[in-house]
Design an enzyme around this catalytic site. Sequence first.
Site, PDB file in Angstrom:
ATOM      1  N   HIS A   1       0.875  -1.188   0.000  1.00  0.00           N
ATOM      2  CA  HIS A   1       0.000   0.000   0.000  1.00  0.00           C
ATOM      3  C   HIS A   1       0.907   1.232   0.000  1.00  0.00           C
ATOM      4  O   HIS A   1       2.023   1.185   0.512  1.00  0.00           O
ATOM      5  CB  HIS A   1      -0.837  -0.057   1.280  1.00  0.00           C
ATOM      6  CG  HIS A   1      -1.845   1.032   1.419  1.00  0.00           C
ATOM      7  ND1 HIS A   1      -1.526   2.296   1.857  1.00  0.00           N
ATOM      8  CD2 HIS A   1      -3.174   1.041   1.192  1.00  0.00           C
ATOM      9  CE1 HIS A   1      -2.627   3.036   1.895  1.00  0.00           C
ATOM     10  NE2 HIS A   1      -3.640   2.305   1.496  1.00  0.00           N
TER      11      HIS A   1
ATOM     12  N   CYS B   1      -4.873   2.651  -3.527  1.00  0.00           N
ATOM     13  CA  CYS B   1      -3.615   3.151  -2.952  1.00  0.00           C
ATOM     14  C   CYS B   1      -2.505   2.109  -3.096  1.00  0.00           C
ATOM     15  O   CYS B   1      -1.672   1.942  -2.199  1.00  0.00           O
ATOM     16  CB  CYS B   1      -3.780   3.546  -1.482  1.00  0.00           C
ATOM     17  SG  CYS B   1      -4.989   4.829  -1.231  1.00  0.00           S
TER      18      CYS B   1
ATOM     19  N   ASP C   1       3.362  -4.450   7.943  1.00  0.00           N
ATOM     20  CA  ASP C   1       2.133  -3.659   7.835  1.00  0.00           C
ATOM     21  C   ASP C   1       0.965  -4.632   7.956  1.00  0.00           C
ATOM     22  O   ASP C   1       0.655  -5.364   7.009  1.00  0.00           O
ATOM     23  CB  ASP C   1       2.126  -2.922   6.485  1.00  0.00           C
ATOM     24  CG  ASP C   1       0.789  -2.247   6.203  1.00  0.00           C
ATOM     25  OD1 ASP C   1      -0.116  -2.340   7.048  1.00  0.00           O
ATOM     26  OD2 ASP C   1       0.667  -1.632   5.126  1.00  0.00           O
TER      27      ASP C   1
ATOM     28  N   LYS D   1     -10.287  -0.512  10.381  1.00  0.00           N
ATOM     29  CA  LYS D   1     -10.510  -1.697   9.530  1.00  0.00           C
ATOM     30  C   LYS D   1     -10.881  -2.903  10.383  1.00  0.00           C
ATOM     31  O   LYS D   1     -11.168  -3.973   9.850  1.00  0.00           O
ATOM     32  CB  LYS D   1      -9.258  -1.998   8.714  1.00  0.00           C
ATOM     33  CG  LYS D   1      -8.922  -0.906   7.693  1.00  0.00           C
ATOM     34  CD  LYS D   1      -7.722  -1.290   6.883  1.00  0.00           C
ATOM     35  CE  LYS D   1      -7.071  -0.125   6.176  1.00  0.00           C
ATOM     36  NZ  LYS D   1      -7.895   0.483   5.132  1.00  0.00           N
TER      37      LYS D   1
ATOM     38  N   GLN E   1      -4.314  -4.967   6.929  1.00  0.00           N
ATOM     39  CA  GLN E   1      -5.347  -5.848   6.365  1.00  0.00           C
ATOM     40  C   GLN E   1      -5.310  -7.242   6.988  1.00  0.00           C
ATOM     41  O   GLN E   1      -6.061  -8.115   6.563  1.00  0.00           O
ATOM     42  CB  GLN E   1      -5.176  -5.963   4.839  1.00  0.00           C
ATOM     43  CG  GLN E   1      -5.359  -4.668   4.084  1.00  0.00           C
ATOM     44  CD  GLN E   1      -6.804  -4.168   4.082  1.00  0.00           C
ATOM     45  OE1 GLN E   1      -7.733  -4.865   4.502  1.00  0.00           O
ATOM     46  NE2 GLN E   1      -7.001  -2.946   3.624  1.00  0.00           N
TER      47      GLN E   1
HETATM   48  N1  C6P Z   1      -6.147   0.717   2.934  1.00  0.00           N
HETATM   49  C1  C6P Z   1      -7.990   0.368   1.404  1.00  0.00           C
HETATM   50  O1  C6P Z   1      -9.070   0.684   0.880  1.00  0.00           O
HETATM   51  P1  C6P Z   1      -4.700   4.021   7.206  1.00  0.00           P
HETATM   52  O2  C6P Z   1      -5.187   4.881   6.073  1.00  0.00           O
HETATM   53  O3  C6P Z   1      -3.485   4.597   7.898  1.00  0.00           O
HETATM   54  O4  C6P Z   1      -5.776   3.622   8.159  1.00  0.00           O
HETATM   55  O5  C6P Z   1      -4.243   2.624   6.541  1.00  0.00           O
HETATM   56  C2  C6P Z   1      -3.309   2.629   5.506  1.00  0.00           C
HETATM   57  C3  C6P Z   1      -3.112   1.264   4.969  1.00  0.00           C
HETATM   58  C4  C6P Z   1      -1.878   0.653   5.165  1.00  0.00           C
HETATM   59  N2  C6P Z   1      -1.646  -0.592   4.727  1.00  0.00           N
HETATM   60  C5  C6P Z   1      -2.583  -1.306   4.095  1.00  0.00           C
HETATM   61  C6  C6P Z   1      -2.269  -2.703   3.652  1.00  0.00           C
HETATM   62  C7  C6P Z   1      -3.841  -0.745   3.861  1.00  0.00           C
HETATM   63  O6  C6P Z   1      -4.775  -1.457   3.231  1.00  0.00           O
HETATM   64  C8  C6P Z   1      -4.112   0.580   4.302  1.00  0.00           C
HETATM   65  C9  C6P Z   1      -5.433   1.241   4.024  1.00  0.00           C
HETATM   66  C10 C6P Z   1      -7.489   1.144   2.597  1.00  0.00           C
HETATM   67  O7  C6P Z   1      -7.349  -0.588   0.995  1.00  0.00           O
HETATM   68  C11 C6P Z   1      -7.661   2.610   2.425  1.00  0.00           C
HETATM   69  S1  C6P Z   1      -6.584   3.280   1.222  1.00  0.00           S
END
Ligand code: C6P
Length: 406
Positions: free
Chosen positions: A123, A364, A200, A226, A203
């Site tokens: 991401h 993203c 990370d 999430k 997910q």
């Molecule tokens: N992905 C998606 O629709 P934040 O924005 O900090 O809560 O999370 C960022 C982020 C980091 N790593 C992974 C693997 C992610 O999937 C995400 C966020 C969302 O897939 C919003 S872009």
Amino acid sequence: MSLDLAAIRRDFPILDQQVNGHPLVYLDNAASSQKPNQVIDAISDYYRQDNANVHRGVHRLSQRATDAYESARDKVRGFVNAKSDKEIIFVRGATEAVNLVAQSFVRPMLAKGDDVLISHMEHHANIVPWQMLCEQTGANLKVIPMTTKGELDLSGLNELLNERTKIMAIGHVSNALGTINPVKDMIAQAHAKGIPVLVDGAQAVPHMAVDVQDLDCDFYVFSGHKMFAPTGIGALYGKQDLLETMPPWQGGGDMILSVSFAHTQYNELPYKFEAGTPHIAGAIGLAAAIDYMHTIGIAKIAQHEHDLLVAATARLEALDGIRIIGTAEHKASVLSFMIEGVHPHDVGTIFDQQGVAIRTGHHCAQPVMQFFGIPATARASFAFYNTFEEIDALVDAIKKVQELFA
Ligand code: C6P
């Protein structure tokens, strides 16, 4: 082993509504999940009964707010099986946590010519902070390649991990493809060469049990929103000995023991990394979400979502004109696809007219789109409250799109 979905769905009031004259089918959980009453109530109870600043007041409300905030930290510690509460830093989310590690842990030891190693399926939150760091220091961003199935190609990992590599930062589960990466083995390989690893887990945590001691990762980051908690709260896990050596990232209140114009003495862990008034209600909501997930059972959550993914994949494979993007052997509940001849944004709009919420776009993860030579995908992502009937609605929505574009 099966879940009582009717009872579970009663806990999520938002799911019970019509969108464009159809029952809402919420399949955009990878972007943000819905919140159960238990989380909403925990937040509103806090504001109704206990609201005050933490770590500051001797009065009763401040003590109660502090107790709730710190017990939320301990809940998060247990959730990822960290050794100590000192290893859990509350942050805004995964993005902020990666930036913190990049700037506080890696930047001081990074020099021109060093490498930062990430993977092709990250991401943007696990690409851009490292790219910025490389620009600031003259280091190189190196990328673990992937295969057309959407799995990491680890054949060259041994060479990518070398004496120049200062950190490996990898996703546990890909948000665009659903791939579950073999992070435990990758961490062992990096550690064999003394290279620290950030995972990370944005997910991963909504879908599977995570044990940071078993993984032996140095850092693990995730967002609350999430995993059925509010936005604006997340956690950074870091091994205590590493966090101890790191300088504070932001300065302000709460991260200090004493301040004078001549010298500031920083607070101990974990407060050293929590400058300013934290998102107290968010942490309390996150703790309530963890309780909720435990009540349902994380193994049951993982099984139900796996069953949904297998069923939905089979249904889509049986349709003409559908290309599934991401066919890894081990996947979490993400199903990215293309409908032949239709731009994913049109797919999303027509789905919405049917009450079906999915995400369309590059998610993203633009390098993933570049790899597959596509601008975007349509992405259905499941949570434990989704039903098999909702897969019927997904398939009907696809057929509707194909009818309209026939
Ligand atoms: N992905 C998606 O629709 P934040 O924005 O900090 O809560 O999370 C960022 C982020 C980091 N790593 C992974 C693997 C992610 O999937 C995400 C966020 C969302 O897939 C919003 S872009």
